[in-house]
Design a protein around this motif. Sequence first.
Motif, short mmCIF file in Angstrom:
data_model
loop_
_atom_site.label_atom_id
_atom_site.label_comp_id
_atom_site.label_asym_id
_atom_site.label_seq_id
_atom_site.Cartn_x
_atom_site.Cartn_y
_atom_site.Cartn_z
N VAL A 60 0.85 -1.19 0.00
CA VAL A 60 0.00 0.00 0.00
C VAL A 60 0.89 1.24 0.00
CG1 VAL A 60 -1.83 1.24 1.23
CG2 VAL A 60 -1.80 -1.27 1.23
N PRO A 61 0.65 2.21 -0.87
CA PRO A 61 1.46 3.44 -0.87
C PRO A 61 1.36 4.15 0.48
CG PRO A 61 0.17 3.29 -2.88
CD PRO A 61 -0.31 2.19 -1.98
N SER A 77 -5.67 -3.09 9.44
CA SER A 77 -5.89 -2.31 8.22
C SER A 77 -5.45 -3.09 6.99
CB SER A 77 -5.12 -0.98 8.30
OG SER A 77 -3.73 -1.21 8.48
N GLY A 78 -4.36 -3.84 7.11
CA GLY A 78 -3.95 -4.68 5.98
C GLY A 78 -4.94 -5.78 5.69
N LEU A 79 -5.58 -6.31 6.73
CA LEU A 79 -6.60 -7.35 6.52
C LEU A 79 -7.80 -6.79 5.78
CD1 LEU A 79 -7.36 -10.29 7.15
CD2 LEU A 79 -8.40 -9.48 9.27
N VAL A 84 -10.87 -6.32 0.68
CA VAL A 84 -11.44 -5.51 -0.41
C VAL A 84 -10.79 -5.87 -1.75
CG1 VAL A 84 -11.69 -3.15 -1.27
CG2 VAL A 84 -12.06 -3.64 1.15
N ALA A 85 -9.46 -6.09 -1.73
CA ALA A 85 -8.76 -6.40 -2.98
C ALA A 85 -9.21 -7.75 -3.54
CB ALA A 85 -7.25 -6.39 -2.75
N GLY A 90 -12.40 -10.87 -7.41
CA GLY A 90 -13.46 -11.82 -7.76
C GLY A 90 -14.54 -11.19 -8.60
N PHE A 91 -14.88 -9.93 -8.32
CA PHE A 91 -15.89 -9.23 -9.12
C PHE A 91 -15.41 -9.02 -10.56
CE2 PHE A 91 -17.30 -5.09 -10.76
CZ PHE A 91 -18.66 -5.34 -10.91
N LEU A 92 -14.14 -8.64 -10.70
CA LEU A 92 -13.62 -8.42 -12.06
C LEU A 92 -13.48 -9.74 -12.81
CD1 LEU A 92 -10.86 -5.75 -11.29
CD2 LEU A 92 -13.13 -5.37 -12.27
N THR A 93 -13.13 -10.81 -12.11
CA THR A 93 -12.97 -12.10 -12.77
C THR A 93 -14.31 -12.63 -13.29
OG1 THR A 93 -11.12 -12.58 -11.28
CG2 THR A 93 -12.06 -14.44 -12.47
N ALA A 94 -15.41 -12.27 -12.61
CA ALA A 94 -16.72 -12.73 -13.05
C ALA A 94 -17.18 -12.06 -14.33
CB ALA A 94 -17.75 -12.50 -11.95
N ASN A 95 -16.54 -10.95 -14.71
CA ASN A 95 -16.91 -10.26 -15.94
C ASN A 95 -16.12 -10.80 -17.12
OD1 ASN A 95 -18.67 -8.57 -14.50
ND2 ASN A 95 -16.98 -7.17 -13.97
#
Length: 261
Positions: A60-61, A77-79, A84-85, A90-95
């Motif tokens: 994370v920057p 915070s990393g968890l 979220v990542a 998973g959302f992008l892979t479903a497209n």
Amino acid sequence: MNDQPSLDLGENVPDPPRGFMGRVRNYFLTGLVVAGPVAITFYLTWWFVNWVDGFVRPLVPPDYRPETYLPFAIPGSGLVVAFVALTLLGFLTANLIGRSLVDLGERLLGRMPVVRAIYRGLKQVFETLFSGNGSSLRKVGLVEFPSPGMWSIVLISLPPNKEVATRIPSQDEHISVFLPCAPNPTTGFFFYVPKSKVISVDMSAEEAATLIMSAGVVQPGSDPQRKIAALAATALAAKKAAGEPESAFSRRRIKAPDTVG
């Protein structure tokens, strides 16, 4: 006739130790039963959160890290970032676009001789373990192992594929099982066994893991409250043996069970 004394495997509560040190011992064990699981659970959770933070935070920057704007670091915070990542991935892979990128990456990995074997094996393991409708390694059974008359707890997996099934020199239907080892159930033996030799057990995989890790001390279906009540009753008996008066509340509420479940 065999005159040797038989081994008593009953679960009767032993006679409580007498004296001041006996009472201290029982009080200590009762406190350990109550506080030990809480402390270990808290420690393992804290370790996992810190491990994820240490792995994700360097990615994370600095401008997006909470500790940049706060005088202290926020555990977990990393968890949150990892959750979220992964959800976004998973959302992008479903497209359609995401599936195309995943297929491209798998084709690139498929051209690497050593990496493709590792990737394909790990992908199949993750798809099997984390699939919503998967049932492998969730059923518990008994097999006669390591010798006749000795039975071991196993986790039932899937039947062998056609190539393996045709090579097994037997006409019986086989199934693959995983035999966890005590006290670490993540290690063990994997083998194929005739399906007729596996006895199904009405037990969850979590209960089987607990049974193995405790080496049979914690039995499935046992009531923790009865165990705590037995310890409290033992402490009360030691107190009475020392000549101390018991309170009216103890006489009403504490009753030793016949056996410890």
